[in-house]
Design a protein around this motif. Sequence first.
Motif: not given
Length: 217
Positions: A59-60, A67-84, A171-174
């Motif tokens: 995803i680009d 900025p808020i939604a993207t930062t939130n997604f980035v922070a959750l991804a970095r902490c492993g929230f989405y894993d599993g 984002g956009q899937v590229t």
Amino acid sequence: MTPRRSVVALTVTVLMVGCSPAATPPPCPTAAPTADQASGLLQGADQAVVVTSKGGFTIDLQGDAAPIATTNFVALARCGFYDGISFHRVIAGFVIQAGDPQTRANHGDFDGLGTGGPGYRFGIEPPADGLNYDVYTVAMANAGGTDTNGSQFFIDLADLAQLPRAYTIFGQVTSGTEVVDAIGQVPTNGARRVPLDPVVIESITIQPEPAASPTEG
């Protein structure tokens, strides 16, 4: 040092490097990011590489537009929230949706499916001019109110101009669009559109945009 000792020392060094512990992920956020936090956290956060049980896609990210939604997604991804977590809603020709942490423990259908989040909510950022719900667009899912963004997101499987502009596009899937298409074709249980064979997010890695390759010739 004799050659034999040099080889032994090199072998030990390689083994020690290979066994070094992985970096500990940061703690997951307990509140939505502020605008001031967004500018710092989005540095080097240009792409999200999503690995699923069906394959991977990239995803680009569009931090300038949301900025808020993207930062939130980035922070959750970095902490492993989405894993599993699994894609709990798949509607062929429409969208695939993920981000409910309840699906980490239960990948099937259950009461309350699709209601989970990170423990906080934040406001909708209306799509910026020029951004539309095109095929492979990534946007925040919400509960139909002004301040109901959380962790859930969806990916368009077609151009969805009919959607109200109430879903924040971030984002956009590229690349790996064929994987997104494959997820969009998995059999589901009918009315609830829950995949019969779970599609699980194994990891999401945030990275800067790769440097352009030198021009050949």
